[in-house]
Design an enzyme around this catalytic site. Sequence first.
Site, PDB file in Angstrom:
ATOM      1  N   GLY A   1      16.184   7.898  -4.701  1.00 50.86           N
ATOM      2  CA  GLY A   1      15.784   6.333  -5.464  1.00 50.86           C
ATOM      3  C   GLY A   1      16.443   4.963  -4.738  1.00 50.86           C
ATOM      4  O   GLY A   1      15.855   3.833  -5.045  1.00 50.86           O
TER       5      GLY A   1
ATOM      6  N   HIS B   1       5.644  -2.977   5.544  1.00 47.81           N
ATOM      7  CA  HIS B   1       3.761  -2.510   5.323  1.00 47.81           C
ATOM      8  C   HIS B   1       2.740  -3.011   6.552  1.00 47.81           C
ATOM      9  O   HIS B   1       2.000  -3.451   6.408  1.00 47.81           O
ATOM     10  CB  HIS B   1       3.961  -3.757   3.772  1.00 47.81           C
ATOM     11  CG  HIS B   1       4.644  -3.138   2.523  1.00 47.81           C
ATOM     12  ND1 HIS B   1       3.861  -2.434   2.324  1.00 47.81           N
ATOM     13  CD2 HIS B   1       5.544  -3.525   2.298  1.00 47.81           C
ATOM     14  CE1 HIS B   1       4.805  -2.678   1.063  1.00 47.81           C
ATOM     15  NE2 HIS B   1       6.170  -2.769   0.668  1.00 47.81           N
TER      16      HIS B   1
ATOM     17  N   LEU C   1      15.063   5.747   1.059  1.00 51.57           N
ATOM     18  CA  LEU C   1      15.321   6.401   2.123  1.00 51.57           C
ATOM     19  C   LEU C   1      14.159   7.405   2.541  1.00 51.57           C
ATOM     20  O   LEU C   1      15.127   7.868   3.754  1.00 51.57           O
ATOM     21  CB  LEU C   1      16.895   6.786   2.287  1.00 51.57           C
ATOM     22  CG  LEU C   1      17.790   5.470   1.413  1.00 51.57           C
ATOM     23  CD1 LEU C   1      19.132   5.801   2.061  1.00 51.57           C
ATOM     24  CD2 LEU C   1      17.519   4.297   3.036  1.00 51.57           C
TER      25      LEU C   1
ATOM     26  N   TYR D   1       2.102  -0.340  -4.814  1.00 50.22           N
ATOM     27  CA  TYR D   1       1.837  -0.201  -3.138  1.00 50.22           C
ATOM     28  C   TYR D   1       0.155  -0.060  -2.941  1.00 50.22           C
ATOM     29  O   TYR D   1       0.065  -0.679  -1.843  1.00 50.22           O
ATOM     30  CB  TYR D   1       3.136   1.384  -3.092  1.00 50.22           C
ATOM     31  CG  TYR D   1       2.500   1.537  -1.733  1.00 50.22           C
ATOM     32  CD1 TYR D   1       3.903   1.514  -1.011  1.00 50.22           C
ATOM     33  CD2 TYR D   1       1.772   2.023  -1.008  1.00 50.22           C
ATOM     34  CE1 TYR D   1       3.871   1.530   0.595  1.00 50.22           C
ATOM     35  CE2 TYR D   1       1.390   2.476   0.264  1.00 50.22           C
ATOM     36  CZ  TYR D   1       2.489   1.883   1.482  1.00 50.22           C
ATOM     37  OH  TYR D   1       3.058   2.043   2.624  1.00 50.22           O
TER      38      TYR D   1
ATOM     39  N   ASP E   1       7.492   6.861   8.153  1.00 50.64           N
ATOM     40  CA  ASP E   1       8.860   7.708   7.267  1.00 50.64           C
ATOM     41  C   ASP E   1       8.639   9.330   8.308  1.00 50.64           C
ATOM     42  O   ASP E   1       9.770   8.924   8.366  1.00 50.64           O
ATOM     43  CB  ASP E   1       8.631   7.344   5.615  1.00 50.64           C
ATOM     44  CG  ASP E   1       8.003   6.411   5.223  1.00 50.64           C
ATOM     45  OD1 ASP E   1       8.708   5.266   5.436  1.00 50.64           O
ATOM     46  OD2 ASP E   1       8.253   6.367   3.622  1.00 50.64           O
TER      47      ASP E   1
ATOM     48  N   GLU F   1       1.619  13.778   1.373  1.00 52.65           N
ATOM     49  CA  GLU F   1       1.046  13.381  -0.031  1.00 52.65           C
ATOM     50  C   GLU F   1       0.890  11.958   0.432  1.00 52.65           C
ATOM     51  O   GLU F   1       0.595  11.750  -1.054  1.00 52.65           O
ATOM     52  CB  GLU F   1       3.414  11.662   1.505  1.00 52.65           C
ATOM     53  CG  GLU F   1       3.388  10.992   0.510  1.00 52.65           C
ATOM     54  CD  GLU F   1       4.946  10.985   0.819  1.00 52.65           C
ATOM     55  OE1 GLU F   1       5.009   9.742  -0.039  1.00 52.65           O
ATOM     56  OE2 GLU F   1       5.541  11.462   0.900  1.00 52.65           O
TER      57      GLU F   1
END
Length: 370
Positions: A112, A31, A115, A214, A162, A150
């Site tokens: 899930g 984060h 990763l 988030y 990521d 995204e």
Amino acid sequence: MRVTEAFRAAFGADPRTVWHAPGRVNLIGEHTDYNDGFVLPFAVPWGVTAAVSPRADGVVRLLSLQAEGGPVTRGRLGDTQGWERYAAGVLAILGDRVRGADIAVDGDVPQGAGLSSSAALEVSVGSAVNEVYDLGLTPMEIALIGQKAENDFVGMPCGIMDQAASALSKEGHALFLDCRSLASRNVPLDLAADGLEILIIDTRAHHELADGEYAKRRAECESAARTLGVAALRDVTDLADALGRLSGNERKRTMHVVTENHRVEAVIGLLRAGRAAEIGALLNASHLSLRDQFEVTVPELDVAAEAAVRGGARGARMTGGGFGGSVIALTATERVEAVQRSVTAAYAEKGWQEPRYLRATPAQGARKLA
């Protein structure tokens, strides 16, 4: 190659190119990316392979070997849903530079587990489309396009970590990334030389970050930065003063982000000094901060981390966005089975499903396969 055969069966010809992009695990730096901070992920051996050919008619045809049914035809974004949004979003960001495509994807990232299969999908498709349309994009530019897809088309306000890890990682290394400047360097991560390895403990707990939590954490961080008069929490240099000016959740979020950035730098220092065995305490501190200050763990993550250390791991922490997903444990190779037994027993005592265990080695980032 399975994806090539599926592409040929679905679209009647061989693909023009095939690219693979990996998922990632974050060693430390959670984060911090959307706070312009520091992260230290590495690519995992599992990822997404994309077979792609260009089209001249503006049509996008999508096929996933993990989805039921045959190819889905979309006019650009069209009425995309589920996994399609990640691939079609990349094409939408590229706009008129891409005239259409046939795309087949095959993935083996454990679903899930936190990763980042989504980043692997975005980067594999982006890398393949970059080649077939000769766009001249750098790996970081491809990562940024995946992030924007995204953010804009999936509704997940993720940072760049990521996608950057998927695009830029080097085998046998972790990727140190400054999320403000986007400067990066590969840091050797040869744990085997020290008789160590990273054990991923997939808790099988619910993991869905686009449900608002988030985004809420990100908003709290941005609000705290405004109160403190800085561009991002990365810029806080006097933590005691900052905490004295904040209260409630904003105070706790700031505490985590500032100290987590320091932990990233400390881990890099230890790795460069050849003292990988000593980073365990920093992993433990990161988990406690994520539990108590950032409040993104769940009982399954806490139990797994605690049981791993009790079973002999040198350190353990949740990895990824939280609210489920995985724990990583730094473990001596000869202690891996003991750590697994400890976690399995702790889960059985709670009446929970046994976790899944994955042994991770730092893998290569996006690469062309055919």
